[in-house]
Structure formats: structure tokens, C-alpha cells
Write an enzyme that holds these catalytic residues in place. Structure first.
Site, PDB file in Angstrom:
ATOM      1  N   VAL C  77     -63.968  21.735   0.002  1.00  0.00           N
ATOM      2  CA  VAL C  77     -62.845  22.060  -0.883  1.00  0.00           C
ATOM      3  C   VAL C  77     -62.627  23.574  -0.820  1.00  0.00           C
ATOM      4  O   VAL C  77     -63.568  24.347  -0.982  1.00  0.00           O
ATOM      5  CB  VAL C  77     -63.207  21.640  -2.326  1.00  0.00           C
ATOM      6  CG1 VAL C  77     -62.194  22.167  -3.324  1.00  0.00           C
ATOM      7  CG2 VAL C  77     -63.302  20.124  -2.411  1.00  0.00           C
ATOM      8  N   CYS C  78     -61.407  23.990  -0.606  1.00  0.00           N
ATOM      9  CA  CYS C  78     -61.116  25.433  -0.524  1.00  0.00           C
ATOM     10  C   CYS C  78     -61.295  26.082  -1.878  1.00  0.00           C
ATOM     11  O   CYS C  78     -60.664  25.678  -2.865  1.00  0.00           O
ATOM     12  CB  CYS C  78     -59.691  25.649  -0.041  1.00  0.00           C
ATOM     13  SG  CYS C  78     -59.180  27.372  -0.209  1.00  0.00           S
TER      14      CYS C  78
END
Lengths: 130, 99, 130
Positions: C77-78
């Protein structure tokens, strides 16, 4: 899995193209797409950006976002060449369809016909869209 | 190149853009709402028909069935399932998603 | 063949997360590797541990988690996109002084470099979005 600090990938250089087809500000895609492009500079890949359809609007001069309080990120496009990201391809048909010319844009770009851009796209190793 | 398109031609201009920027010999895969472009009489039917001269056009069967379109597919469009989708990505040297 | 996947949209609102999952599942069934799924833009919402979908519908978050746990797919997940949208893991919550965390343990938060790396290290990178 290696983290961001380890850039050693055996020296593989791939052609990365980031395709932008959405107008800025109405959605976050233009801004967040730019963030990926900036990070890619650290990986020494062959990076280019393509602006097609409403994506060409992202490069317009004269952005003033005070009234909407949206974050103005025009300066980030101007910073790209400082990161050695110089291949900004703008589709001619997209500009013309929107009544724009290169003079309306805030950075130096390479205007390409659809046929030229299509050929360039076909050569890419990785194409990222938003 | 494999061009993966996911929006209906009557909603977005993605089908039009992809067809304009696909080189001869490319492959197009219509998924999600783009499968409407594979049906007889849809707004992009003429464009898709014309494109068949230069491009191979596929549509994702589960997406067609999910939308009740399985018996309306245009002649010349080939159907694949998700395994076929994977094969198309693997067979083409590169891919691009038109959103 | 090694695949990387980019998911740009959250669960349920767009079909993107479903298409990406079905693709990943089919690739693994064929004996390919899916090394990483990177979640960007609203795609970070695929990592929420708090979703409660109707019981007669697919559980998008859990399906991803199972892919990670059973097949070793790296679910990333960024961090910037997650922070913007209020997705925090335990570390981030503490760092930011928030009183809760909401990332499912099967996912890990990292930087955009992981997306670029996925492009470099895989044979193909497929984008699913809006």
C-alpha cells in the site's frame, strides 16, 4: 523484498511510460501520477510521460488555485527536467481538439502526431496509467 | 502491445483513444464496461469493425455474461476467460490499460 | 512469467479490484508468479481491516489477504496515498499520534519506489483502475 533505499536491480534499464489522459484538479490522478514519475527518477530508468486527451490540460499555464484551495502543483511539472525527466510527449490531435497550442503549455514538450505517439508507446517495456 | 480497455464507449472516450493509438498488429482486450463495445449496434460498433482490419479484438466473457450480453457479440470479436486474459498479457511483449 | 499488478481503485465502488484479483488468481492457477500487487490512489482502501461487506457477497479485502498468505504475493500500500485517505498501520498511527490503526496485517505500507521496482523486476505490470 528490498526497500526503496536499495536501487540495485542488476542495472536493468526499462522504458517506462506514464500515460496521462485525465484533466487536473477534478480528480487526484494527475497529482498522484506525477508523484510516481518523480520517484522513478531515482531508479535511473528510461522515463517518458505521454499527455493524451484531457491529460494535455495538466500542462497549461496560468493555474491559480487560490479560490478552490486545491494544491497547485504546476511547479512540479517545471521541476521534472531537474530530475532528468525530459521526454514529455503531447499528442497533437488532443491539443488541437481542445483549441490549445504549445504556447499554452508551461514546459517544453515534444508534440507528436497520434501515429508517432502510437509507435513510441508500442516500444515501451512498462506503461503505467491512472 | 495488448491494449486493455475497461470503460464503455458511450461513457468515456477510452475505446476511441485506444483505437487511435494502437499500432497495426496490436491486440485489444475489452474488459469490465468496455465489453459493451463488443456488442452489435453499440455506439462504437463501426469503429470496432473498422479496427478489425488492423487489430485483433477480444472481449472478456465473464464481463459480457455479467452484463447479459453473451448473445449480442459482434462477429469477429473473440472471447476469452481470465485464463485467456493472462495468456494475452504473457504473449504480447507489453501492455497498456486505457482507463 | 512474473507479473506485477497495480490497483488504482478501492473495493466495491469500481470493478478494478475484482478484475485485478481474478487476473491474479488466474495467473497463479496457470503456474505464473504474481510477485506484487501495489495499491495506489483509492486502491489503498483494499487494505482496510474494518470492511464489513454483506455476508452473501465476496469479501474483497480477505480475498487479497488470502492471496498474500497462501501464495506469497507481496501486497503493498502506498504510504502517501494511504495517509491522505486515512489508512494507517500500527507504526504509522503511533508516528502520527492517531488513536487507531486500520490496515489489515496481510498488507504492508511502503513507498512508491515499490511500484517502480515492480515494473523493473517483473515481466509484465498490469494496471487496473477507473
Amino acid at each position: 523484498m528490498s526497500d526503496d533505499m536499495d536501487m540495485e536491480d542488476g542495472g536493468t534499464i526499462k522504458k517506462f511510460m506514464f500515460v496521462n489522459r485525465k484533466a487536473p484538479y477534478g480528480t487526484i490522478y494527475a497529482l498522484e501520477a506525477l508523484e510516481v514519475v518523480l520517484i522513478s527518477a531515482a531508479f535511473e530508468q528510461d522515463v517518458s510521460m505521454a499527455f493524451v486527451d484531457d491529460g494535455v490540460y495538466q500542462l497549461m499555464k496560468g493555474i491559480n488555485s487560490e479560490g478552490t484551495e486545491l494544491k497547485n502543483f504546476s511547479k512540479t511539472y517545471r521541476a521534472l527536467d531537474g530530475y532528468d525527466i525530459e521526454k514529455l510527449y503531447v499528442e497533437q490531435e488532443s491539443l488541437e481538439a481542445r483549441g490549445l497550442t504549445e504556447d499554452d503549455l508551461l514546459v517544453d514538450v515534444t508534440v507528436m502526431s497520434a501515429a508517432e505517439l502510437a509507435a513510441t508507446m508500442a516500444e515501451q517495456d512498462v506503461v503505467i496509467s491512472h | 502491445m495488448l491494449h486493455i480497455i475497461n470503460k464503455s464507449p458511450s461513457d468515456r472516450n477510452s475505446v476511441e483513444a485506444a483505437l487511435r493509438l494502437a499500432t497495426k498488429g496490436s491486440v485489444v482486450l475489452l474488459i469490465e464496461d468496455a465489453v459493451y463495445a463488443a456488442t452489435r449496434g453499440n455506439t462504437a460498433a463501426a469503429k470496432i469493425q473498422a479496427a478489425m482490419a488492423d487489430l485483433k479484438i477480444y472481449a472478456l466473457k465473464p464481463d459480457l455474461e455479467t452484463r447479459g450480453l453473451a448473445d449480442r457479440v459482434m462477429d469477429g470479436v473473440s472471447l476469452v476467460d481470465y485464463a485467456g486474459f493472462v495468456d494475452l498479457v504473457a504473449e504480447q511483449p507489453n501492455c497498456q490499460s486505457w482507463l | 512469467m512474473k507479473f506485477g499488478i497495480l490497483v488504482n481503485e478501492g473495493p466495491y465502488t469500481h470493478q478494478a479490484a475484482d478484475s485485478a484479483f481474478k487476473f491474479a488468481q488466474a495467473a497463479l492457477a496457470k503456474g505464473h508468479e504474481v510477485t506484487r500487487v501495489f495499491f495506489y490512489h483509492d486502491g489503498v482502501n483494499n487494505a482496510s481491516r474494518l470492511t464489513v461487506p454483506p455476508v452473501d457477497d465476496r469479501h474483497v479485502v480477505n480475498r487479497w489477504a488470502e492471496l498474500g498468505e497462501k501464495h506469497g504475493v507481496d501486497l503493498v500500500v502506498c504510504i502517501a496515498a494511504a495517509q491522505r485517505r486515512g489508512l494507517l498501520d500500527d507504526n504509522e498511527a503511533k508516528r502520527q499520534g492517531k488513536d487507531a490503526n486500520n490496515i489489515h496485517p496481510a498488507f504492508r505500507i511502503s513507498g512508491l519506489g515499490q511500484l517502480v521496482e515492480a515494473g523493473i523486476q517483473n515481466d509484465r505490470l498490469v494496471t487496473f483502475g477507473d
